[in-house]
Every structure is written in C-alpha cells, then in structure tokens.
Write a protein that holds these residues in place. Structure first.
Motif, PDB file in Angstrom:
ATOM      1  N   GLY A 232      28.408  55.378  43.039  1.00 35.19           N
ATOM      2  CA  GLY A 232      27.710  54.695  41.964  1.00 35.19           C
ATOM      3  C   GLY A 232      26.768  53.651  42.524  1.00 35.19           C
ATOM      4  O   GLY A 232      26.882  53.261  43.699  1.00 35.19           O
ATOM      5  N   SER A 233      25.848  53.220  41.711  1.00 39.41           N
ATOM      6  CA  SER A 233      24.900  52.183  42.109  1.00 39.41           C
ATOM      7  C   SER A 233      25.471  50.806  41.834  1.00 39.41           C
ATOM      8  O   SER A 233      26.364  50.662  40.976  1.00 39.41           O
ATOM      9  CB  SER A 233      23.584  52.361  41.358  1.00 39.41           C
ATOM     10  OG  SER A 233      23.008  53.618  41.646  1.00 39.41           O
ATOM     11  N   PRO A 234      24.977  49.807  42.518  1.00 36.58           N
ATOM     12  CA  PRO A 234      25.450  48.438  42.248  1.00 36.58           C
ATOM     13  C   PRO A 234      25.303  48.078  40.776  1.00 36.58           C
ATOM     14  O   PRO A 234      24.290  48.394  40.147  1.00 36.58           O
ATOM     15  CB  PRO A 234      24.534  47.584  43.128  1.00 36.58           C
ATOM     16  CG  PRO A 234      24.144  48.481  44.250  1.00 36.58           C
ATOM     17  CD  PRO A 234      24.019  49.846  43.636  1.00 36.58           C
ATOM     18  N   GLY A 235      26.356  47.474  40.231  1.00 33.52           N
ATOM     19  CA  GLY A 235      26.350  47.071  38.836  1.00 33.52           C
ATOM     20  C   GLY A 235      26.918  48.111  37.887  1.00 33.52           C
ATOM     21  O   GLY A 235      27.300  47.780  36.762  1.00 33.52           O
ATOM     22  N   GLN A 236      26.966  49.356  38.324  1.00 32.88           N
ATOM     23  CA  GLN A 236      27.513  50.414  37.485  1.00 32.88           C
ATOM     24  C   GLN A 236      29.032  50.369  37.467  1.00 32.88           C
ATOM     25  O   GLN A 236      29.667  49.635  38.240  1.00 32.88           O
ATOM     26  CB  GLN A 236      27.050  51.790  37.989  1.00 32.88           C
ATOM     27  CG  GLN A 236      25.611  52.118  37.708  1.00 32.88           C
ATOM     28  CD  GLN A 236      25.270  53.558  38.092  1.00 32.88           C
ATOM     29  OE1 GLN A 236      25.884  54.125  39.016  1.00 32.88           O
ATOM     30  NE2 GLN A 236      24.309  54.147  37.398  1.00 32.88           N
TER      31      GLN A 236
ATOM     32  N   PRO B 152      47.455  41.520  41.461  1.00 32.41           N
ATOM     33  CA  PRO B 152      47.921  40.389  42.278  1.00 32.41           C
ATOM     34  C   PRO B 152      46.895  39.257  42.219  1.00 32.41           C
ATOM     35  O   PRO B 152      45.711  39.488  41.936  1.00 32.41           O
ATOM     36  CB  PRO B 152      48.008  40.974  43.691  1.00 32.41           C
ATOM     37  CG  PRO B 152      48.009  42.452  43.508  1.00 32.41           C
ATOM     38  CD  PRO B 152      47.241  42.717  42.263  1.00 32.41           C
ATOM     39  N   SER B 153      47.355  38.075  42.519  1.00 33.04           N
ATOM     40  CA  SER B 153      46.458  36.936  42.575  1.00 33.04           C
ATOM     41  C   SER B 153      45.323  37.217  43.568  1.00 33.04           C
ATOM     42  O   SER B 153      45.554  37.704  44.675  1.00 33.04           O
ATOM     43  CB  SER B 153      47.240  35.700  43.023  1.00 33.04           C
ATOM     44  OG  SER B 153      46.384  34.607  43.234  1.00 33.04           O
ATOM     45  N   GLY B 154      44.106  36.920  43.144  1.00 29.35           N
ATOM     46  CA  GLY B 154      42.965  37.097  44.022  1.00 29.35           C
ATOM     47  C   GLY B 154      42.231  38.410  43.861  1.00 29.35           C
ATOM     48  O   GLY B 154      41.112  38.559  44.371  1.00 29.35           O
ATOM     49  N   VAL B 155      42.825  39.348  43.138  1.00 31.21           N
ATOM     50  CA  VAL B 155      42.147  40.625  42.900  1.00 31.21           C
ATOM     51  C   VAL B 155      41.246  40.487  41.673  1.00 31.21           C
ATOM     52  O   VAL B 155      41.683  40.016  40.621  1.00 31.21           O
ATOM     53  CB  VAL B 155      43.162  41.761  42.707  1.00 31.21           C
ATOM     54  CG1 VAL B 155      42.451  43.053  42.269  1.00 31.21           C
ATOM     55  CG2 VAL B 155      43.927  42.000  44.000  1.00 31.21           C
ATOM     56  N   SER B 156      40.033  40.923  41.822  1.00 32.39           N
ATOM     57  CA  SER B 156      39.037  40.781  40.771  1.00 32.39           C
ATOM     58  C   SER B 156      39.428  41.540  39.504  1.00 32.39           C
ATOM     59  O   SER B 156      40.004  42.632  39.562  1.00 32.39           O
ATOM     60  CB  SER B 156      37.686  41.303  41.269  1.00 32.39           C
ATOM     61  OG  SER B 156      36.749  41.354  40.224  1.00 32.39           O
ATOM     62  N   ASN B 157      39.074  40.956  38.356  1.00 36.42           N
ATOM     63  CA  ASN B 157      39.319  41.642  37.088  1.00 36.42           C
ATOM     64  C   ASN B 157      38.291  42.747  36.832  1.00 36.42           C
ATOM     65  O   ASN B 157      38.272  43.364  35.769  1.00 36.42           O
ATOM     66  CB  ASN B 157      39.352  40.659  35.916  1.00 36.42           C
ATOM     67  CG  ASN B 157      38.065  39.875  35.772  1.00 36.42           C
ATOM     68  OD1 ASN B 157      37.055  40.156  36.444  1.00 36.42           O
ATOM     69  ND2 ASN B 157      38.068  38.880  34.896  1.00 36.42           N
ATOM     70  N   ARG B 158      37.429  43.008  37.822  1.00 39.38           N
ATOM     71  CA  ARG B 158      36.539  44.174  37.726  1.00 39.38           C
ATOM     72  C   ARG B 158      37.325  45.473  37.911  1.00 39.38           C
ATOM     73  O   ARG B 158      36.824  46.559  37.612  1.00 39.38           O
ATOM     74  CB  ARG B 158      35.430  44.081  38.786  1.00 39.38           C
ATOM     75  CG  ARG B 158      34.503  42.894  38.624  1.00 39.38           C
ATOM     76  CD  ARG B 158      33.336  42.956  39.608  1.00 39.38           C
ATOM     77  NE  ARG B 158      33.759  42.902  41.002  1.00 39.38           N
ATOM     78  CZ  ARG B 158      33.777  43.944  41.820  1.00 39.38           C
ATOM     79  NH1 ARG B 158      33.363  45.136  41.393  1.00 39.38           N
ATOM     80  NH2 ARG B 158      34.159  43.800  43.080  1.00 39.38           N
TER      81      ARG B 158
ATOM     82  N   GLY C 279      30.976  46.764  37.355  1.00 40.32           N
ATOM     83  CA  GLY C 279      30.062  45.918  38.109  1.00 40.32           C
ATOM     84  C   GLY C 279      30.139  46.200  39.598  1.00 40.32           C
ATOM     85  O   GLY C 279      30.316  45.285  40.404  1.00 40.32           O
ATOM     86  N   LEU C 280      30.007  47.456  39.960  1.00 42.35           N
ATOM     87  CA  LEU C 280      30.187  47.909  41.340  1.00 42.35           C
ATOM     88  C   LEU C 280      29.419  47.032  42.324  1.00 42.35           C
ATOM     89  O   LEU C 280      28.239  46.699  42.103  1.00 42.35           O
ATOM     90  CB  LEU C 280      29.747  49.365  41.447  1.00 42.35           C
ATOM     91  CG  LEU C 280      30.217  50.177  42.640  1.00 42.35           C
ATOM     92  CD1 LEU C 280      31.738  50.283  42.658  1.00 42.35           C
ATOM     93  CD2 LEU C 280      29.572  51.558  42.615  1.00 42.35           C
ATOM     94  N   GLN C 281      30.099  46.646  43.412  1.00 38.42           N
ATOM     95  CA  GLN C 281      29.480  45.819  44.442  1.00 38.42           C
ATOM     96  C   GLN C 281      29.593  46.517  45.799  1.00 38.42           C
ATOM     97  O   GLN C 281      30.464  47.364  46.001  1.00 38.42           O
ATOM     98  CB  GLN C 281      30.168  44.452  44.497  1.00 38.42           C
ATOM     99  CG  GLN C 281      30.074  43.656  43.206  1.00 38.42           C
ATOM    100  CD  GLN C 281      30.775  42.314  43.282  1.00 38.42           C
ATOM    101  OE1 GLN C 281      31.360  41.952  44.307  1.00 38.42           O
ATOM    102  NE2 GLN C 281      30.735  41.560  42.186  1.00 38.42           N
ATOM    103  N   ALA C 282      28.740  46.117  46.724  1.00 38.65           N
ATOM    104  CA  ALA C 282      28.726  46.735  48.051  1.00 38.65           C
ATOM    105  C   ALA C 282      30.100  46.657  48.714  1.00 38.65           C
ATOM    106  O   ALA C 282      30.536  47.590  49.395  1.00 38.65           O
ATOM    107  CB  ALA C 282      27.680  46.070  48.928  1.00 38.65           C
ATOM    108  N   GLU C 283      30.823  45.564  48.487  1.00 44.45           N
ATOM    109  CA  GLU C 283      32.129  45.369  49.116  1.00 44.45           C
ATOM    110  C   GLU C 283      33.199  46.298  48.551  1.00 44.45           C
ATOM    111  O   GLU C 283      34.292  46.393  49.109  1.00 44.45           O
ATOM    112  CB  GLU C 283      32.580  43.924  48.917  1.00 44.45           C
ATOM    113  CG  GLU C 283      32.886  43.556  47.481  1.00 44.45           C
ATOM    114  CD  GLU C 283      32.685  42.091  47.177  1.00 44.45           C
ATOM    115  OE1 GLU C 283      31.610  41.551  47.538  1.00 44.45           O
ATOM    116  OE2 GLU C 283      33.580  41.482  46.575  1.00 44.45           O
ATOM    117  N   ASP C 284      32.889  46.973  47.450  1.00 44.90           N
ATOM    118  CA  ASP C 284      33.848  47.916  46.869  1.00 44.90           C
ATOM    119  C   ASP C 284      33.845  49.248  47.603  1.00 44.90           C
ATOM    120  O   ASP C 284      34.695  50.102  47.335  1.00 44.90           O
ATOM    121  CB  ASP C 284      33.541  48.162  45.389  1.00 44.90           C
ATOM    122  CG  ASP C 284      33.611  46.896  44.557  1.00 44.90           C
ATOM    123  OD1 ASP C 284      32.871  46.805  43.563  1.00 44.90           O
ATOM    124  OD2 ASP C 284      34.396  45.983  44.924  1.00 44.90           O
TER     125      ASP C 284
END
Lengths: 108, 115
Positions: free
Chosen positions: A12-16, A57-63, A79-84
């Motif tokens: 996917g593209s960033p943000g998708q 877990p604590s620290g994991v994004s709600n994305r 909200g796909l990000q490069a780090e994903d």
C-alpha cells in the motif's frame, strides 16, 4: 497442526489502509480469543502488536486494529507509514500454538 | 530493563545435541510461562515448545517431540532447550519468548545442523 493461512504479501501507499487476513479452522482461530499478531522487521526479533484478540501492549500504535469473522482474523494497518514495512504473523492457540504463514507488507 | 538473552547456538552435525539457554533479566522468570519459537532461514515463525511457570507442565510441537526437552531454573532466571538427535530441518534461529502472549522476545540464537 497446520500453519494458519496468510497472504504472502500486501502492499500500500503511505497514508492508505491495508488488511492482512489470517485463516484457520473452527478448532483454532474460529474458537479462540487468544489470537495475537506480531511484527518482525528484517533480522530483528518479533514484536507483539495485538494479544487476546484485540488488546494492544503499551506503546503500540492505535493504527493497528483487528477484527474476526468465523475462522478468519484480520489485522488492519491504518495510515500506512514507511516504518510499517515488515513481516506480520498471526498466532492462535488450539491444542497447541500455531503461527500464520506470514505476510510481507511493502510500503510503495 | 526487561530482557531475554539466548545463547548456546552453533554448528552441529546431524544426530548431535545442543543445549540452548535463555537468560531473563528485569523481571521474575518464575511468574511466567515461557516459549521457544524457531525460524528457519527465509521462513516463518514456528512454535517449538512451552513450559508453565513452575516447570511442572510442558508441551511440544510434533516435529520435535521426543527429541527436544524444555526446562527452567527459576532460581537462576534461566530457560533451557535441550535438543537431541538434531536434523538438518532443525536449522533455524531459536527465540525464547515470555508469557502466554509472548510479549518479550530475545534476539535469537542460530542453530545450524550440517555435516
């Protein structure tokens, strides 16, 4: 016990938003609340993303969110990000623990 | 800092044995079930074995049953995996992981079974 079935790759593209499915049987995914999800970057140890069905877990994004229908659990990354960009594995408990086949997520 | 550190991997001939260790720090090992998970080169995660908190109950994947033994020394905060009758297909990175949800993982130790 056979591995749970995941798509080999999703992109996917960033943000998708993208969704990764995890299909098992009525003996594992279908009957268990103990479905978990793990993220693994190259040459790194896996990291817990979701446990007991929908807890983060604590620290994991709600994305990262999950759903389940019948024998299939799904992980959605919003909200796909490069780090994903990583490999993702589901895991369920039946008579023993079983992982999914793994999905490589590519951020275009 | 909560940490798991595996050791004991290496190159071994088919039919040989290895004993892996997993040293826990930053938490009390005796409070948690523990797991071993492996990953063959370029492949996915595969659950290997688990042990309950006091060591009285263990479980194994069919592929290692009768050859591998999981154990723990809570006094020394250490988890073990004794691997006997090793086969080429046991070649993998072996991870230890904490608790029934596997919320903490070690960095892994590499086992290579080859002649």
């Amino acid at each position: 016990q056979s591995a749970l079935t995941q798509p080999a790759s999703v992109s996917g593209s960033p943000g998708q938003s993208i969704t990764i499915s995890c299909t098992g049987t009525s003996s594992d995914v279908g009957s268990s609340i103990l479905v978990s999800w793990y993220q693994q970057h190259p040459d790194k140890a896996p990291k817990l993303l979701i446990y007991e069905g929908s807890k983060r877990p604590s620290g994991v994004s709600n994305r990262f969110s999950v759903s389940k229908s019948g024998n299939t659990a799904s992980l959605t990354i919003s909200g796909l990000q490069a780090e994903d960009e990583a490999d993702y594995y589901c895991c369920s408990f039946a008579t023993s623990l079983v992982f999914g086949t793994g999905t490589k997520v590519t951020v275009l | 800092e909560v940490q798991l550190v595996e050791s004991g991997g290496g190159l071994v001939q088919p039919g040989g044995s290895l004993r892996l260790s997993c040293a826990a720090s930053g938490f009390t090992l005796s409070s948690y079930w523990m797991h071993w998970v492996r990953q063959a080169p370029g492949k996915g995660l595969v659950w290997v074995s688990r042990i309950n908190s006091d060591g009285s109950s263990t479980s194994y994947a069919d592929s290692v049953k009768g050859r591998f033994t999981i154990s723990r020394d809570n006094a020394k905060n250490t988890l073990f995996l004794q691997m006997n009758s090793l086969r080429a297909e046991d070649t993998a990175v072996y991870y230890c992981a904490r608790g029934h949800i596997m919320d903490v993982w070690g960095q892994g130790t590499t086992v290579t079974v080859s002649s």
